[in-house]
Design a protein around this motif. Structure first.
Motif, short mmCIF file in Angstrom:
data_model
loop_
_atom_site.label_atom_id
_atom_site.label_comp_id
_atom_site.label_asym_id
_atom_site.label_seq_id
_atom_site.Cartn_x
_atom_site.Cartn_y
_atom_site.Cartn_z
N MET B 1 1.11 -1.03 0.08
CA MET B 1 0.09 0.01 -0.15
C MET B 1 0.89 1.12 -0.05
SD MET B 1 -2.87 1.28 -0.15
CE MET B 1 -3.67 2.76 0.19
N THR B 2 1.90 1.37 1.03
CA THR B 2 2.73 2.49 0.95
C THR B 2 3.43 2.72 -0.22
OG1 THR B 2 3.00 1.97 3.45
CG2 THR B 2 4.22 3.72 2.75
N ALA B 3 3.99 1.26 -0.76
CA ALA B 3 4.84 1.39 -1.82
C ALA B 3 4.05 1.89 -3.02
CB ALA B 3 5.33 -0.01 -2.20
N LEU B 4 2.73 1.62 -3.14
CA LEU B 4 1.98 2.04 -4.31
C LEU B 4 1.80 3.26 -4.29
CD1 LEU B 4 -1.01 -0.43 -4.97
CD2 LEU B 4 0.85 0.19 -6.47
N LEU B 5 1.46 3.86 -3.21
CA LEU B 5 1.39 5.40 -2.98
C LEU B 5 2.69 6.26 -3.14
CD1 LEU B 5 -0.45 5.82 0.79
CD2 LEU B 5 -1.41 6.44 -1.86
N ALA B 6 3.83 5.65 -2.72
CA ALA B 6 4.97 6.15 -3.13
C ALA B 6 5.39 6.13 -4.53
CB ALA B 6 6.05 5.47 -2.31
N ALA B 7 4.90 5.20 -5.06
CA ALA B 7 5.30 4.90 -6.50
C ALA B 7 4.36 6.16 -7.36
CB ALA B 7 4.99 3.63 -6.96
N ALA B 8 3.07 6.18 -6.88
CA ALA B 8 2.35 7.11 -7.75
C ALA B 8 3.00 8.68 -7.64
CB ALA B 8 0.84 7.22 -6.84
N VAL B 9 3.42 8.77 -6.29
CA VAL B 9 4.12 10.05 -5.99
C VAL B 9 5.26 10.30 -7.17
CG1 VAL B 9 5.20 11.66 -4.59
CG2 VAL B 9 3.40 10.46 -3.70
N ALA B 10 5.90 9.26 -7.18
CA ALA B 10 7.06 9.19 -7.94
C ALA B 10 6.92 9.69 -9.44
CB ALA B 10 7.89 8.11 -7.75
N ALA B 11 5.49 8.78 -9.68
CA ALA B 11 5.18 9.09 -11.27
C ALA B 11 4.94 10.36 -11.47
CB ALA B 11 4.05 8.22 -11.49
N LEU B 12 4.05 10.92 -10.53
CA LEU B 12 3.79 12.41 -10.52
C LEU B 12 4.94 13.22 -10.85
CD1 LEU B 12 1.59 14.91 -10.08
CD2 LEU B 12 2.40 14.92 -7.63
N ALA B 13 5.94 12.94 -10.15
CA ALA B 13 7.29 13.67 -10.04
C ALA B 13 8.04 13.54 -11.49
CB ALA B 13 8.06 13.22 -9.00
N LEU B 14 7.66 12.45 -12.20
CA LEU B 14 8.44 12.37 -13.40
C LEU B 14 7.55 12.83 -14.61
CD1 LEU B 14 10.03 8.77 -12.44
CD2 LEU B 14 11.18 11.02 -12.78
N VAL B 15 6.39 13.33 -14.44
CA VAL B 15 5.47 13.76 -15.59
C VAL B 15 6.14 14.74 -16.37
CG1 VAL B 15 3.55 15.17 -16.03
CG2 VAL B 15 3.34 13.21 -14.57
N PRO B 16 6.89 15.61 -15.73
CA PRO B 16 7.51 16.77 -16.78
C PRO B 16 8.71 16.05 -17.53
CG PRO B 16 7.41 17.61 -14.55
CD PRO B 16 6.94 16.04 -14.38
N LEU B 17 9.47 14.88 -16.89
CA LEU B 17 10.34 14.40 -17.75
C LEU B 17 9.68 13.39 -18.93
CD1 LEU B 17 13.09 13.52 -15.36
CD2 LEU B 17 13.20 15.23 -17.03
N GLY B 18 8.72 13.08 -18.54
CA GLY B 18 7.89 12.05 -19.51
C GLY B 18 7.52 12.91 -20.68
N TYR B 19 6.87 14.17 -20.26
CA TYR B 19 6.21 15.21 -21.27
C TYR B 19 7.37 15.40 -22.43
CZ TYR B 19 5.35 19.42 -23.27
OH TYR B 19 5.18 20.27 -23.98
N ILE B 20 8.55 15.79 -21.63
CA ILE B 20 9.60 16.24 -22.59
C ILE B 20 9.92 15.17 -23.59
CG2 ILE B 20 12.00 17.13 -22.65
CD1 ILE B 20 10.56 19.17 -21.83
N VAL B 21 10.19 13.87 -23.02
CA VAL B 21 10.56 12.80 -23.86
C VAL B 21 9.50 12.44 -25.19
CG1 VAL B 21 11.06 10.42 -23.93
CG2 VAL B 21 12.04 12.03 -22.24
N THR B 22 8.04 12.52 -24.46
CA THR B 22 7.22 12.20 -25.61
C THR B 22 7.11 13.32 -26.66
OG1 THR B 22 5.70 11.65 -23.52
CG2 THR B 22 4.80 11.51 -25.76
N ALA B 23 7.29 14.57 -26.11
CA ALA B 23 7.23 15.62 -26.99
C ALA B 23 8.15 15.64 -28.15
CB ALA B 23 7.20 16.83 -26.20
N THR B 24 9.56 15.24 -27.69
CA THR B 24 10.59 14.91 -28.57
C THR B 24 10.52 13.93 -29.72
OG1 THR B 24 12.09 15.82 -26.58
CG2 THR B 24 13.24 14.84 -28.52
#
Lengths: 340, 500
Positions: B1-24
């Motif tokens: 449960m905690t791991a899932l929550l933490a992973a979700a937070v990490a995913a949020l933090a990585l949104v900008p990087l993911g966006y840059i990669v996708t856009a490229t």
């Protein structure tokens, strides 16, 4: 640092605040009698011009203020889902972007007739509601009148290296580039911009250009007329040593930039939106513009602009169809030469 | 449960990087080539690189030099100097550049930009350097001196190598801040990638041009992060035995006392007296020109509400990650924790640009609302909260929880009655750090704030860009006043400087 009880209390009150803020953001969106206006024109000028609109029509206005290109491109991205009903720009190239995407509804004929023909595109999908004239602001101590350039395109000459200022990032300067592009074509514009890229100091705003000319940091700068006239009205707070040079003679440097108003085709309040544009162009609002401290030109038929300004028919503006200005072409060229 | 929550937070933090990669990927190679390999980008690269390199060099000299004087020399008034050297942190860099440029309008040169950002960021090196000096056992230095080394040789051969990790960390912070700096450099008319991204955004909303420049900016950040890891190396400098540290004997400066005092005074005058003096001068003019108290109060209210909401949201998001990193150590926990750091190493302008696009496409209902702005703040400032939460978890042994469980307490009840009270000080400290960061945040707020929302930073920004220096001053003064308490805390506990 914090006791648990205090931390909890702080957390709860912050949550309540956050909830309140979110609620504010949504307010009014669903109200049928509220128009959402995306506006890039100066807030104070627009508010002055729409004064009395709500009392007379019962239609509330909600403004999203921003920058020309930013708001236009935002509406394009939002597409049919755009919350905007009416779009007001500072310069017309951005509203042309929407026109080309087919996002504007045709305006009522009666509205169009309230405005001089040269201030609106032949398509009739939007209309001008104010205008500003391009000028060269210069420092007379460093640049004698005899050495003033005859054309704005002369500023690309190597003799001007380091002596000229522009606000390249702003929509105002980009509208002037659009005029040069419409009047002189792509190759000449590219050559001009390449010269400017070498010669010009780039500032954040027109005001900064004027102050730099005033202080002798540059000899001359490109901007719009009203910054100087407003400053004079405030006793030359920022630009008392600077003077204005009008290119005239139909030069691209005498370009008259039109602020556009249009109704979004996606708006579900067409009638109310049309009424707002009609209001902005009606003699009453135009006279309010002319009498305000904005010192932009009125464009309503038969309405005279502020007396301190040189009359419109004396500034020698080139004939440009305001519907022919190409914002995307300007951005591409400015990126190519390195000004953006 | 905690791991899932933490992973979700990490995913949020990585949104900008993911966006840059996708856009490229969307833009494709030819598009990238056209937008990235052009003279303007070369100019920006040169400007950005020489500013980062110059600032780091100046900050290292100023920071380490000042730290040595305060910690190892007998210069008079060391405590006072210490506070004064940390104090510039209370003045946001864009307020500092406003002070300089409104005083000296011709300051918009490389040298001007270098001076202003160096003065603003040198505490980032000074603080860890002071902390490291305090942690060093003077016995080593005394031994070296006993073997005949001069003060300079002791500094170079004994102290400096041991300061390496701390000073490199400080240098990295400075470099990342310079890369991300928008307000100060825009005001000083010194174009870097960050100011250029903003210009592109204004011209095209979120066209590929802005995204590609943002992509280059992200690459520069990654290069810095990797370079720091390599330079730091793996040598350990910790003492092996417990022992008792020798009493410190400060180096007598003799004839150099006066020059040392003058140098410190000059640094403090430039970094602190100029901005505060300039603010006071404009405050006087601004007040005579008619200070709008109601607007100032409303703007302060909005700023505090946003900062409080961001502090709560970010700290809540930091809890699962901080917990996981201590109680479930392992590769997964490390990966999740590091992901959140990576997300926040990206400049605010890139995060804002990504959230504009992602929200408009994925959740149009949320576009330009407070939640998206809070998400940006969370991505930017998560590490500040995670570091403090993590430290609190480290200090609260699992034993208490186990005992409560053995006595029959349910999981929610244990969380509420045992764990949270134990973690409260850490959570509070993390929330305070986020709160203060949000008060002075400019770039993301400019791009993401809901229509009509004005914060102290954006109100200050719009007044000062129109060169209304007098009107801008009150907003800057309130920002400085709000930042001051944190600065006082930092000067007391130098080690905490490592986390900001």
């Amino acid at each position: 640092m914090t006791t648990p009880a205090r931390a909890t209390a702080a957390a709860l009150s912050a949550l309540a605040l956050a909830g309140g803020l979110t609620a504010c953001g949504d307010a009014g969106a669903a109200d049928a009698e509220t128009l959402t206006v995306y506006s890039a024109q100066h807030e104070s000028l627009v508010r002055t011009m729409v004064d009395g609109f709500t009392e007379e029509t019962g239609i509330e206005l909600e403004f999203r203020d921003g920058n020309d290109a930013e708001l236009a491109n935002q509406i394009v991205q939002e597409g049919d889902a755009s919350p905007a009903d009416v779009f007001l720009t500072e310069n017309s190239p951005s509203i042309d972007v929407l026109d080309r995407e087919g996002l504007l509804a045709p305006l009522d004929a009666a509205t169009l007739e309230q405005v001089g023909e040269q201030f609106r595109p032949s398509s009739g999908t939007w209309t001008g509601f104010a205008a500003r004239s391009t000028v060269l602001v210069y420092n007379p101590a460093q640049l004698p009148e005899a050495e003033l350039p005859a054309s704005i395109t002369d500023l690309a000459d190597p003799a001007w290296e380091g002596r000229v200022g522009i606000a390249a990032g702003g929509a105002d300067f980009q509208a002037i580039v659009a005029a040069v592009l419409a009047l002189r074509g792509e190759d000449a514009t590219r050559a001009w911009l390449e010269g400017l890229e070498r010669n010009a100091n780039v500032y954040q705003s027109n005001t900064a250009v004027m102050v730099a000319a005033d202080e002798g940091e540059i000899d001359a700068g490109v901007m719009y007329h009203y910054y100087w006239y407003r400053d004079q009205a405030e006793n030359g707070l920022k630009g008392d040593d600077a003077a204005l040079h009008l290119f005239g003679n139909g030069d691209p440097g005498a370009f008259l930039s039109v602020s556009g108003a249009g109704v979004l085709a996606s708006s579900d309040q067409q009638e109310a939106a049309q009424r707002l544009v009609a209001w902005l162009t009606a003699p009453e609002a135009q006279q309010r513009l002319a009498g305000s401290t904005a010192l932009e030109y009125a464009v309503g038929t038969g309405v005279a602009s502020a007396e301190v300004l040189p009359p419109l028919d004396t500034i020698g503006a080139p004939a440009v169809d305001p519907g022919s200005l190409d914002q995307d072409g300007v951005t591409a060229l400015m990126q190519e030469v390195g000004l953006l | 449960m905690t791991a899932l929550l933490a992973a979700a937070v990490a995913a949020l933090a990585l949104v900008p990087l993911g966006y840059i990669v996708t856009a490229t990927v969307d833009v494709g190679w030819s598009g990238v080539a056209e937008l990235v390999f052009r003279p303007r980008v070369a100019d920006l690269l040169w400007n950005t690189t020489r500013l980062v390199a110059g600032t780091v060099a100046v900050c290292l000299v100023l920071g380490v030099g000042a730290a040595w004087l305060v910690e190892r020399s007998a210069v008079p008034g060391r405590r006072v100097w210490h506070v004064l050297l940390v104090a510039p942190l209370a003045v946001p860099a864009f307020v500092n550049s406003y002070a300089w440029i409104s005083l000296l309008p011709g300051f918009d040169t490389y040298a001007g930009a270098l001076l202003v950002v160096s003065l603003s960021y040198s505490p980032f090196v000074y603080l860890p350097a002071v902390a490291a000096f305090r942690g060093l056992d003077p016995a080593l230095e005394d031994t070296a001196r006993g073997l005949g080394l001069s003060t300079w040789a002791v500094f170079r051969r004994v102290q400096l190598p041991q300061l390496r990790v701390a000073v490199l960390g400080g240098g990295l912070l400075v470099a990342l801040h310079v890369l991300a700096e928008f307000g100060a450099l825009a005001m000083l008319r010194y174009p870097t990638f960050t100011t250029a991204v903003y210009d592109q955004y204004r011209a095209t909303f979120n066209g590929p041009g802005a995204t590609m420049l943002a992509g280059v900016l992200v690459l520069l950040c990654l290069v810095l992060l990797l370079a720091e890891i390599r330079l730091r190396g793996s040598r350990g400098y910790a003492r092996t035995g417990a022992g008792a540290a020798r009493q410190l004997r400060p180096v007598r400066l003799g004839a150099l006392t006066v020059p040392a005092l003058l140098a410190l005074a000059a640094l403090v005058a430039l970094a602190l007296a100029v901005p505060l003096g300039s603010l006071a001068r404009w405050m006087a003019t601004g007040t005579s020109a008619g200070l709008d108290v109601a607007t100032l109060a409303a703007t302060t209210g909005t700023t505090l509400a946003l900062a409080a909401a961001a502090a709560v949201a970010t700290t809540a998001l930091a809890l699962p990650t901080g917990w996981l990193a201590v109680r479930r150590r392992g590769p997964l926990a490390t990966l999740i924790e590091r992901s959140t750091y990576l997300g926040s190493a990206v400049p605010a302008i890139v995060i804002a640009l990504a959230l504009v696009t992602v929200s408009i496409r994925a959740v149009p209902g949320l576009y330009q609302t407070v939640p998206v702005l809070l998400a940006a703040y969370a991505i930017l400032f998560l590490p500040r909260a995670i570091v403090t939460v993590r430290a609190a978890v480290e200090q609260s042994p699992p034993l208490h929880d186990d005992v409560a469980a053995s006595l029959g307490a349910s999981a929610p009840s244990r969380l509420w009655r045992v764990t949270l009270p134990l973690l409260a000080p850490g959570i509070g400290a993390g929330a305070a750090l986020v709160f203060l960061a949000v008060v002075t945040e400019l770039t993301a707020t400019l791009l993401l704030a809901p229509t009509g929302t004005t914060t102290l930073a954006t109100a200050f920004w719009s007044a000062s860009s129109a060169l209304e220096y007098g009107a801008a001053a009150p907003y800057a003064v309130v920002m400085v006043l709000l930042s001051a308490p944190a600065t006082v805390l930092l000067s007391r506990d130098a080690r905490r400087g490592l986390t900001t």
